[in-house]
Design a protein around this motif. Structure first.
Motif, PDB file in Angstrom:
ATOM      1  N   ALA A 124       0.837  -1.196   0.000  1.00  0.00           N
ATOM      2  CA  ALA A 124       0.000   0.000   0.000  1.00  0.00           C
ATOM      3  C   ALA A 124       0.874   1.249   0.000  1.00  0.00           C
ATOM      4  N   THR A 125       0.451   2.226  -0.748  1.00  0.00           N
ATOM      5  CA  THR A 125       1.247   3.434  -0.891  1.00  0.00           C
ATOM      6  C   THR A 125       0.326   4.636  -1.024  1.00  0.00           C
ATOM      7  N   ARG A 126       0.829   5.776  -0.621  1.00  0.00           N
ATOM      8  CA  ARG A 126       0.106   7.021  -0.810  1.00  0.00           C
ATOM      9  C   ARG A 126       0.547   7.717  -2.094  1.00  0.00           C
ATOM     10  N   ARG A 127       1.289   6.994  -2.904  1.00  0.00           N
ATOM     11  CA  ARG A 127       1.746   7.554  -4.164  1.00  0.00           C
ATOM     12  C   ARG A 127       0.676   7.375  -5.242  1.00  0.00           C
ATOM     13  N   ARG A 128       0.979   7.832  -6.422  1.00  0.00           N
ATOM     14  CA  ARG A 128       0.031   7.745  -7.527  1.00  0.00           C
ATOM     15  C   ARG A 128      -0.306   6.293  -7.843  1.00  0.00           C
ATOM     16  N   GLY A 129      -1.591   5.995  -8.006  1.00  0.00           N
ATOM     17  CA  GLY A 129      -2.012   4.639  -8.315  1.00  0.00           C
ATOM     18  C   GLY A 129      -1.737   4.279  -9.764  1.00  0.00           C
ATOM     19  N   VAL A 130      -1.188   3.085  -9.979  1.00  0.00           N
ATOM     20  CA  VAL A 130      -0.855   2.609 -11.322  1.00  0.00           C
ATOM     21  C   VAL A 130      -1.195   1.122 -11.404  1.00  0.00           C
ATOM     22  N   LEU A 131      -1.722   0.707 -12.548  1.00  0.00           N
ATOM     23  CA  LEU A 131      -2.057  -0.692 -12.793  1.00  0.00           C
ATOM     24  C   LEU A 131      -1.623  -1.063 -14.202  1.00  0.00           C
ATOM     25  N   VAL A 132      -0.955  -2.221 -14.336  1.00  0.00           N
ATOM     26  CA  VAL A 132      -0.551  -2.734 -15.648  1.00  0.00           C
ATOM     27  C   VAL A 132      -0.926  -4.205 -15.714  1.00  0.00           C
ATOM     28  N   GLU A 133      -1.605  -4.596 -16.803  1.00  0.00           N
ATOM     29  CA  GLU A 133      -1.970  -5.991 -17.020  1.00  0.00           C
ATOM     30  C   GLU A 133      -1.491  -6.437 -18.398  1.00  0.00           C
ATOM     31  N   LEU A 134      -0.779  -7.568 -18.423  1.00  0.00           N
ATOM     32  CA  LEU A 134      -0.372  -8.205 -19.676  1.00  0.00           C
ATOM     33  C   LEU A 134      -1.153  -9.509 -19.793  1.00  0.00           C
ATOM     34  N   HIS A 135      -2.195  -9.514 -20.607  1.00  0.00           N
ATOM     35  CA  HIS A 135      -3.049 -10.690 -20.751  1.00  0.00           C
ATOM     36  C   HIS A 135      -2.376 -11.713 -21.659  1.00  0.00           C
ATOM     37  N   HIS A 136      -2.633 -12.969 -21.392  1.00  0.00           N
ATOM     38  CA  HIS A 136      -2.001 -14.031 -22.168  1.00  0.00           C
ATOM     39  C   HIS A 136      -2.460 -14.037 -23.629  1.00  0.00           C
ATOM     40  N   ASP A 137      -3.614 -13.425 -23.924  1.00  0.00           N
ATOM     41  CA  ASP A 137      -4.085 -13.391 -25.313  1.00  0.00           C
ATOM     42  C   ASP A 137      -3.544 -12.200 -26.090  1.00  0.00           C
ATOM     43  N   GLY A 138      -2.612 -11.443 -25.479  1.00  0.00           N
ATOM     44  CA  GLY A 138      -2.006 -10.305 -26.151  1.00  0.00           C
ATOM     45  C   GLY A 138      -2.589  -8.961 -25.764  1.00  0.00           C
ATOM     46  N   THR A 139      -3.680  -8.964 -24.997  1.00  0.00           N
ATOM     47  CA  THR A 139      -4.294  -7.711 -24.555  1.00  0.00           C
ATOM     48  C   THR A 139      -3.419  -7.043 -23.493  1.00  0.00           C
ATOM     49  N   VAL A 140      -3.371  -5.715 -23.543  1.00  0.00           N
ATOM     50  CA  VAL A 140      -2.680  -4.922 -22.523  1.00  0.00           C
ATOM     51  C   VAL A 140      -3.673  -3.904 -21.972  1.00  0.00           C
ATOM     52  N   VAL A 141      -3.744  -3.797 -20.650  1.00  0.00           N
ATOM     53  CA  VAL A 141      -4.602  -2.806 -20.004  1.00  0.00           C
ATOM     54  C   VAL A 141      -3.762  -2.057 -18.981  1.00  0.00           C
ATOM     55  N   THR A 142      -3.833  -0.734 -19.021  1.00  0.00           N
ATOM     56  CA  THR A 142      -3.134   0.077 -18.030  1.00  0.00           C
ATOM     57  C   THR A 142      -4.099   1.096 -17.439  1.00  0.00           C
ATOM     58  N   ALA A 143      -3.800   1.541 -16.231  1.00  0.00           N
ATOM     59  CA  ALA A 143      -4.595   2.579 -15.582  1.00  0.00           C
ATOM     60  C   ALA A 143      -3.673   3.436 -14.725  1.00  0.00           C
ATOM     61  N   VAL A 144      -3.883   4.747 -14.770  1.00  0.00           N
ATOM     62  CA  VAL A 144      -3.064   5.687 -14.010  1.00  0.00           C
ATOM     63  C   VAL A 144      -3.981   6.749 -13.410  1.00  0.00           C
ATOM     64  N   ASP A 145      -3.779   7.039 -12.140  1.00  0.00           N
ATOM     65  CA  ASP A 145      -4.525   8.083 -11.440  1.00  0.00           C
ATOM     66  C   ASP A 145      -3.981   9.449 -11.887  1.00  0.00           C
ATOM     67  N   LEU A 146      -4.818  10.247 -12.530  1.00  0.00           N
ATOM     68  CA  LEU A 146      -4.391  11.554 -13.039  1.00  0.00           C
ATOM     69  C   LEU A 146      -4.639  12.686 -12.053  1.00  0.00           C
ATOM     70  N   SER A 147      -5.335  12.418 -10.958  1.00  0.00           N
ATOM     71  CA  SER A 147      -5.690  13.477 -10.014  1.00  0.00           C
ATOM     72  C   SER A 147      -4.745  13.559  -8.817  1.00  0.00           C
ATOM     73  N   HIS A 148      -3.999  12.482  -8.546  1.00  0.00           N
ATOM     74  CA  HIS A 148      -3.148  12.423  -7.357  1.00  0.00           C
ATOM     75  C   HIS A 148      -2.078  13.510  -7.408  1.00  0.00           C
ATOM     76  N   HIS A 149      -2.132  14.444  -6.456  1.00  0.00           N
ATOM     77  CA  HIS A 149      -1.152  15.529  -6.356  1.00  0.00           C
ATOM     78  C   HIS A 149      -0.950  16.229  -7.694  1.00  0.00           C
ATOM     79  N   ALA A 150      -2.061  16.394  -8.433  1.00  0.00           N
ATOM     80  CA  ALA A 150      -1.959  17.100  -9.707  1.00  0.00           C
ATOM     81  C   ALA A 150      -1.589  18.560  -9.500  1.00  0.00           C
ATOM     82  N   LEU A 151      -1.971  19.106  -8.334  1.00  0.00           N
ATOM     83  CA  LEU A 151      -1.639  20.479  -7.967  1.00  0.00           C
ATOM     84  C   LEU A 151      -1.003  20.494  -6.582  1.00  0.00           C
TER      85      LEU A 151
END
Length: 267
Positions: A124-151
């Motif tokens: 657990a971290t108070r840093r920016r949230g990030v998620l990366v998935e490499l699916h076995h069928d070749g799919t890639v999904v990523t997610a990034v929190d754009l609001s964390h400490h934006a200002l």
């Protein structure tokens, strides 16, 4: 071909296209539901899904953990090259997101490798949230929190800040990762791309674009502040040259930024 054969070919083509779009939307929505279940407070998340039009069959062996780590490592290196090709001073965006906020420590998921800093309590971290998935069928999904400490904390509060520099970095790093993953899997098929800016339904807040002004984050003075942003799409052709990932990443990022009245390159 006879007329009825041509009509059937077109119907099949449109059916495949509809199925591909539905699969991308399913990945985006599943990831969004996961993120909102883990997020505290209002957040704007960038979710990018990339899926081969002809997924890798299940009988093909999945990458080992070390191979997945190598893909992540090479993707981060390629992202630097892509950003250098697209932007005059990419270092102003800050350090790369995936190597900065993740430890390149992918773990097994549902027919995929998952690397994240938001789902493991021990990490657990108070840093920016990030998620990366490499699916076995070749799919890639990523997610990034754009609001964390934006200002900065000292800045007057705004409705829901969206860091545009982080958005640009996240898109380019994702496309670099998609490109490296495809090369590793030897996938000779087009990749469909979808990028969405996701917020909790019914939040009612305006999305406030944040840009860098002489290296300092500030609200874009003339930027639009919509309540919703439409998803954007692009693709990567098979056997694409080095310029294709730059073009795809630019198209996705600009598709989102243009809805704020902004561009990748400042005017």
């Amino acid at each position: 071909m006879a007329e009825h054969q041509i009509a059937l070919a077109y119907r099949d083509r449109f059916a495949r296209q509809d199925a591909a779009e539905a699969a991308l939307e399913q990945h985006v929505q599943h990831t969004t539901n996961l993120l909102f279940g883990e997020s505290e407070g209002e957040r704007a998340w960038l979710v990018v899904a990339a899926r081969p039009t002809r997924p890798i069959p299940r009988m093909v062996p999945a990458l080992t953990r070390s191979e997945a780590q190598e893909v992540m490592f090479r993707g981060s290196k390629r992202a630097e090259d892509l950003l250098a090709s697209a932007l005059p001073m990419p270092r102003l965006l800050g350090p790369r997101l995936f190597p900065e906020f993740l430890d390149n420590n992918p773990r097994k998921g549902l027919r995929r490798w998952v690397d994240t800093n938001i789902l493991v309590p021990a990490r657990a971290t108070r840093r920016r949230g990030v998620l990366v998935e490499l699916h076995h069928d070749g799919t890639v999904v990523t997610a990034v929190d754009l609001s964390h400490h934006a200002l900065p904390r000292s800045h007057p509060a705004v409705a829901l800040p969206v860091s545009c520099p982080v958005l640009i970095s996240a898109v380019f790093e994702t496309i670099a990762l998609v490109h490296e993953y495809r090369l590793t899997l030897r996938a000779d098929t087009p990749i469909e791309l979808r990028a969405a800016l996701q917020t909790q339904s019914g939040h009612g807040h305006r999305l406030t674009p944040v840009v860098l002004d002489h290296g300092h984050p500030e609200v874009a003075e003339w930027g639009r502040q919509p309540r919703t942003v439409q998803p954007t799409h692009s693709d990567l052709a098979p056997f694409a040259n080095d310029h294709a990932p730059v073009a795809s990443a630019t198209e996705l990022a600009e598709g989102l930024l243009h809805q704020f009245g902004l561009d990748i390159l400042p005017a």
